[in-house]
Scaffold this active site. Sequence first.
Site, PDB file in Angstrom:
ATOM      1  N   GLY A  33     -27.803  26.702  31.960  1.00  0.00           N
ATOM      2  CA  GLY A  33     -27.337  27.874  32.902  1.00  0.00           C
ATOM      3  C   GLY A  33     -26.777  29.106  32.412  1.00  0.00           C
ATOM      4  O   GLY A  33     -27.135  30.289  32.415  1.00  0.00           O
ATOM      5  N   HIS A  34     -25.865  28.723  31.300  1.00  0.00           N
ATOM      6  CA  HIS A  34     -25.073  29.674  30.473  1.00  0.00           C
ATOM      7  C   HIS A  34     -26.082  30.318  29.547  1.00  0.00           C
ATOM      8  O   HIS A  34     -25.980  31.583  29.552  1.00  0.00           O
ATOM      9  CB  HIS A  34     -23.980  28.710  29.626  1.00  0.00           C
ATOM     10  CG  HIS A  34     -22.954  28.148  30.625  1.00  0.00           C
ATOM     11  ND1 HIS A  34     -22.757  26.873  30.453  1.00  0.00           N
ATOM     12  CD2 HIS A  34     -21.838  28.816  31.426  1.00  0.00           C
ATOM     13  CE1 HIS A  34     -21.712  26.702  31.129  1.00  0.00           C
ATOM     14  NE2 HIS A  34     -21.266  27.590  31.871  1.00  0.00           N
ATOM     15  N   ASP A 147     -22.153  30.466  41.526  1.00  0.00           N
ATOM     16  CA  ASP A 147     -21.074  30.828  42.101  1.00  0.00           C
ATOM     17  C   ASP A 147     -20.989  31.993  42.812  1.00  0.00           C
ATOM     18  O   ASP A 147     -20.641  33.036  42.488  1.00  0.00           O
ATOM     19  CB  ASP A 147     -19.884  30.871  40.708  1.00  0.00           C
ATOM     20  CG  ASP A 147     -20.033  29.522  39.912  1.00  0.00           C
ATOM     21  OD1 ASP A 147     -19.138  28.732  40.483  1.00  0.00           O
ATOM     22  OD2 ASP A 147     -20.562  29.436  38.873  1.00  0.00           O
TER      23      ASP A 147
HETATM   24  P1  AMP Z   1     -18.360  28.753  34.090  1.00  0.00           P
HETATM   25  O1  AMP Z   1     -18.494  28.174  32.637  1.00  0.00           O
HETATM   26  O2  AMP Z   1     -18.810  27.451  35.042  1.00  0.00           O
HETATM   27  O3  AMP Z   1     -17.357  29.365  34.536  1.00  0.00           O
HETATM   28  O4  AMP Z   1     -19.837  29.584  34.464  1.00  0.00           O
HETATM   29  C1  AMP Z   1     -19.866  30.618  33.672  1.00  0.00           C
HETATM   30  C2  AMP Z   1     -21.118  31.391  34.291  1.00  0.00           C
HETATM   31  O5  AMP Z   1     -22.365  30.727  34.206  1.00  0.00           O
HETATM   32  C3  AMP Z   1     -20.845  31.942  35.778  1.00  0.00           C
HETATM   33  O6  AMP Z   1     -21.351  33.225  35.907  1.00  0.00           O
HETATM   34  C4  AMP Z   1     -21.639  30.689  36.439  1.00  0.00           C
HETATM   35  O7  AMP Z   1     -21.990  31.159  37.789  1.00  0.00           O
HETATM   36  C5  AMP Z   1     -22.770  30.690  35.358  1.00  0.00           C
HETATM   37  N1  AMP Z   1     -23.551  29.243  35.697  1.00  0.00           N
HETATM   38  C6  AMP Z   1     -22.958  28.119  35.825  1.00  0.00           C
HETATM   39  N2  AMP Z   1     -23.874  27.305  36.044  1.00  0.00           N
HETATM   40  C7  AMP Z   1     -24.989  27.932  36.324  1.00  0.00           C
HETATM   41  C8  AMP Z   1     -26.221  27.605  36.790  1.00  0.00           C
HETATM   42  N3  AMP Z   1     -26.720  26.237  37.021  1.00  0.00           N
HETATM   43  N4  AMP Z   1     -27.279  28.538  36.821  1.00  0.00           N
HETATM   44  C9  AMP Z   1     -26.885  29.701  36.435  1.00  0.00           C
HETATM   45  N5  AMP Z   1     -25.726  30.295  36.149  1.00  0.00           N
HETATM   46  C10 AMP Z   1     -24.617  29.337  35.895  1.00  0.00           C
END
Ligand code: AMP
Length: 273
Positions: A33-34, A147
């Site tokens: 995702g990241h 999110d």
């Molecule tokens: P986090 O590390 O969880 O704070 O996420 C960092 C970024 O990655 C945020 O903009 C999240 O929305 C995005 N993100 C996390 N998981 C996913 C996913 N499965 N698909 C797309 N973006 C994601």
Amino acid sequence: MIEATTPQALIEHRKILTGSVGFVPTMGALHEGHIALIKRSVAENDHTIVSIFVNPTQFLPGEDLDAYPRKVEADRKICQLAGVDTLFLPTADAIYTRDEPALKAPAVKGYILEGYHRPGHFDGVLQIVLKLLNITRPTRAYFGKKDAQQLYLIQNMVKNLYIDTKIVPCEIVRESDGLALSSRNIYLSDEERKRALLLSKALKRATRRIIEGERDCETIKKEMLDILSPTEVEYVEIVDRDFNLIEEVAIDNSIILVAAKVGKTRLIDNMWV
Ligand code: AMP
């Protein structure tokens, strides 16, 4: 790839960057995702900055701040391979001072849904995102639709505080069986992972009912709650793209949201319809 660990170092480094700058803020434990966000930034900008920072102010007392997965070595490799130019790895002490102005998320939309179940969470999110945007001054910043409420509140902040950055929403990346990727998925046992699939299953069912013509949100939510009954549901809700709660689905302007606990792990997912 250049690394900076203090805001001052990154601010100095930013001054010499010419052309467009893409920015991807993360809390690390990077997954596909990241990586999708990072690849998009690399493709669309002259420079890409990724930050990895587990932001303490967005965790409530009793949440998983200390247990949150940290994998800096693996993350560094992933960033290198993905073509990241600059990695920002601040410590909490480097980026926060003891006494500083604090942002408050909007009184309504920062305190419903995620904000209701995690009061103050979005205050912390906006505080760190504003700092990071001021430090990196990106042309574009990439956020996942995973999110959705966070994305909405950041777009709202950028607009209302006149921040000169384009926010780029990115599609949710899922496992082949539908589970939305999340750094927290590693907490799930095999049995819990099977139950976690009910979130995407309920969202798929809702989407199918909408394709069949159903528009009544109560009916759709009831069917979702049935599917989700083996989990501990925090909310199932349908909003428009401005995060107003709605009674009837409007095509191309609705988001179906779910938050549920599976064992001790709290998961969120959503579908844009
Ligand atoms: P986090 O590390 O969880 O704070 O996420 C960092 C970024 O990655 C945020 O903009 C999240 O929305 C995005 N993100 C996390 N998981 C996913 C996913 N499965 N698909 C797309 N973006 C994601």
